[in-house]
Design a protein around this motif. Structure first.
Motif, PDB file in Angstrom:
ATOM      1  N   GLY A   1       0.828  -1.197   0.000  1.00 38.04           N
ATOM      2  CA  GLY A   1       0.000   0.000   0.000  1.00 38.04           C
ATOM      3  C   GLY A   1       0.864   1.249   0.000  1.00 38.04           C
ATOM      4  N   PRO A   2       0.245   2.385   0.330  1.00 38.74           N
ATOM      5  CA  PRO A   2       0.993   3.649   0.351  1.00 38.74           C
ATOM      6  C   PRO A   2       2.170   3.601   1.329  1.00 38.74           C
ATOM      7  N   VAL A   3       3.178   4.354   1.015  1.00 44.64           N
ATOM      8  CA  VAL A   3       4.379   4.411   1.854  1.00 44.64           C
ATOM      9  C   VAL A   3       4.029   4.929   3.246  1.00 44.64           C
ATOM     10  N   ARG A   4       4.483   4.205   4.265  1.00 42.63           N
ATOM     11  CA  ARG A   4       4.196   4.597   5.655  1.00 42.63           C
ATOM     12  C   ARG A   4       5.440   5.113   6.374  1.00 42.63           C
ATOM     13  N   ARG A   5       6.456   5.506   5.631  1.00 41.35           N
ATOM     14  CA  ARG A   5       7.705   5.954   6.249  1.00 41.35           C
ATOM     15  C   ARG A   5       7.517   7.102   7.237  1.00 41.35           C
ATOM     16  N   PRO A   6       6.778   8.159   6.887  1.00 40.41           N
ATOM     17  CA  PRO A   6       6.615   9.249   7.866  1.00 40.41           C
ATOM     18  C   PRO A   6       5.967   8.760   9.168  1.00 40.41           C
ATOM     19  N   PHE A   7       4.949   7.907   9.053  1.00 44.58           N
ATOM     20  CA  PHE A   7       4.288   7.362  10.236  1.00 44.58           C
ATOM     21  C   PHE A   7       5.262   6.533  11.066  1.00 44.58           C
ATOM     22  N   LEU A   8       6.007   5.656  10.411  1.00 47.97           N
ATOM     23  CA  LEU A   8       6.948   4.797  11.124  1.00 47.97           C
ATOM     24  C   LEU A   8       8.089   5.601  11.735  1.00 47.97           C
ATOM     25  N   GLN A   9       8.598   6.580  11.013  1.00 51.82           N
ATOM     26  CA  GLN A   9       9.674   7.407  11.555  1.00 51.82           C
ATOM     27  C   GLN A   9       9.211   8.137  12.806  1.00 51.82           C
ATOM     28  N   GLN A  10       8.012   8.684  12.774  1.00 51.60           N
ATOM     29  CA  GLN A  10       7.472   9.378  13.947  1.00 51.60           C
ATOM     30  C   GLN A  10       7.317   8.404  15.116  1.00 51.60           C
ATOM     31  N   ALA A  11       6.844   7.191  14.846  1.00 51.93           N
ATOM     32  CA  ALA A  11       6.682   6.186  15.905  1.00 51.93           C
ATOM     33  C   ALA A  11       8.028   5.831  16.528  1.00 51.93           C
ATOM     34  N   ILE A  12       9.059   5.719  15.698  1.00 49.62           N
ATOM     35  CA  ILE A  12      10.392   5.404  16.216  1.00 49.62           C
ATOM     36  C   ILE A  12      10.904   6.553  17.081  1.00 49.62           C
ATOM     37  N   TYR A  13      10.804   7.788  16.568  1.00 50.50           N
ATOM     38  CA  TYR A  13      11.262   8.959  17.332  1.00 50.50           C
ATOM     39  C   TYR A  13      10.492   9.130  18.640  1.00 50.50           C
ATOM     40  N   SER A  14       9.229   8.722  18.651  1.00 46.24           N
ATOM     41  CA  SER A  14       8.377   8.888  19.835  1.00 46.24           C
ATOM     42  C   SER A  14       8.434   7.692  20.782  1.00 46.24           C
ATOM     43  N   ASN A  15       9.316   6.750  20.519  1.00 46.17           N
ATOM     44  CA  ASN A  15       9.442   5.529  21.335  1.00 46.17           C
ATOM     45  C   ASN A  15       8.149   4.722  21.372  1.00 46.17           C
ATOM     46  N   GLU A  16       7.442   4.699  20.256  1.00 46.04           N
ATOM     47  CA  GLU A  16       6.172   3.978  20.155  1.00 46.04           C
ATOM     48  C   GLU A  16       6.286   2.743  19.283  1.00 46.04           C
ATOM     49  N   CYS A  17       7.490   2.418  18.843  1.00 48.42           N
ATOM     50  CA  CYS A  17       7.720   1.277  17.955  1.00 48.42           C
ATOM     51  C   CYS A  17       8.659   0.292  18.651  1.00 48.42           C
ATOM     52  N   PHE A  18       8.273  -0.978  18.630  1.00 46.47           N
ATOM     53  CA  PHE A  18       9.093  -2.048  19.191  1.00 46.47           C
ATOM     54  C   PHE A  18       9.409  -3.041  18.092  1.00 46.47           C
ATOM     55  N   VAL A  19      10.609  -3.607  18.132  1.00 46.76           N
ATOM     56  CA  VAL A  19      11.020  -4.565  17.123  1.00 46.76           C
ATOM     57  C   VAL A  19      11.302  -5.923  17.755  1.00 46.76           C
ATOM     58  N   ALA A  20      11.112  -6.956  16.941  1.00 53.69           N
ATOM     59  CA  ALA A  20      11.520  -8.315  17.301  1.00 53.69           C
ATOM     60  C   ALA A  20      12.769  -8.611  16.485  1.00 53.69           C
ATOM     61  N   ARG A  21      13.816  -9.055  17.160  1.00 54.10           N
ATOM     62  CA  ARG A  21      15.082  -9.363  16.498  1.00 54.10           C
ATOM     63  C   ARG A  21      15.430 -10.822  16.715  1.00 54.10           C
ATOM     64  N   GLN A  22      15.898 -11.451  15.661  1.00 57.81           N
ATOM     65  CA  GLN A  22      16.545 -12.755  15.789  1.00 57.81           C
ATOM     66  C   GLN A  22      17.968 -12.536  15.356  1.00 57.81           C
ATOM     67  N   GLU A  23      18.864 -12.698  16.307  1.00 63.82           N
ATOM     68  CA  GLU A  23      20.257 -12.327  16.125  1.00 63.82           C
ATOM     69  C   GLU A  23      20.270 -10.851  15.751  1.00 63.82           C
ATOM     70  N   GLN A  24      20.747 -10.474  14.596  1.00 64.93           N
ATOM     71  CA  GLN A  24      20.773  -9.051  14.244  1.00 64.93           C
ATOM     72  C   GLN A  24      19.670  -8.642  13.278  1.00 64.93           C
ATOM     73  N   GLN A  25      18.865  -9.594  12.830  1.00 64.94           N
ATOM     74  CA  GLN A  25      17.826  -9.304  11.840  1.00 64.94           C
ATOM     75  C   GLN A  25      16.505  -8.913  12.498  1.00 64.94           C
ATOM     76  N   ILE A  26      15.927  -7.807  12.050  1.00 62.45           N
ATOM     77  CA  ILE A  26      14.591  -7.423  12.500  1.00 62.45           C
ATOM     78  C   ILE A  26      13.593  -8.288  11.748  1.00 62.45           C
ATOM     79  N   VAL A  27      12.793  -9.058  12.507  1.00 59.17           N
ATOM     80  CA  VAL A  27      11.839  -9.990  11.899  1.00 59.17           C
ATOM     81  C   VAL A  27      10.395  -9.556  12.119  1.00 59.17           C
TER      82      VAL A  27
END
Length: 122
Positions: A24-50
């Protein structure tokens, strides 16, 4: 697997995973804001974000999980559930909401397994 707050130095990986999974449409601005606002969490296996999830106080002053993404090669391995559990754990509010399409059976099953109450449907 490790669940942690997303950091800005990993944003390109998050963007790439989102672009691979979401058609769908690019969500980069939304995701960038979530990262800057500490609202995004990632799951990592070793060094890869999954996978990643986004939660913010955007639903009538309550917290809302607006996005949950898991790499297709890592689905059905508990990553989505681990992300949801982490978001539930760190949620500072009394209530936590999410939403999904009627057709998204996997998300319905996940929400049911985590005892989310269904609402707002006919």
């Amino acid at each position: 697997m490790k669940i942690e707050e997303a950091t800005i130095d990993r944003k390109q990986e998050i963007f790439a995973l989102d672009q691979m999974v979401y058609n769908g449409p690019v969500r980069r601005p939304f995701l960038q804001q979530a990262i800057y606002s500490n609202e995004c969490f990632v799951a990592r296996q070793e060094q890869q974000i999954v996978g990643f999830g986004v939660m913010a106080q955007t639903f009538f002053d309550h917290y809302f999980i607006s996005l949950l993404v898991v790499h297709p090669h890592f689905q059905r391995r508990g990553i989505g559930k681990s992300l949801m559990c982490q978001l539930m754990k760190v949620c500072p509010g009394e209530k936590l909401f999410t939403s999904t399409n009627q057709s998204n059976k996997a998300m319905h099953h996940l929400c049911q397994s985590l005892e989310f109450a269904k609402s707002g449907f006919h």
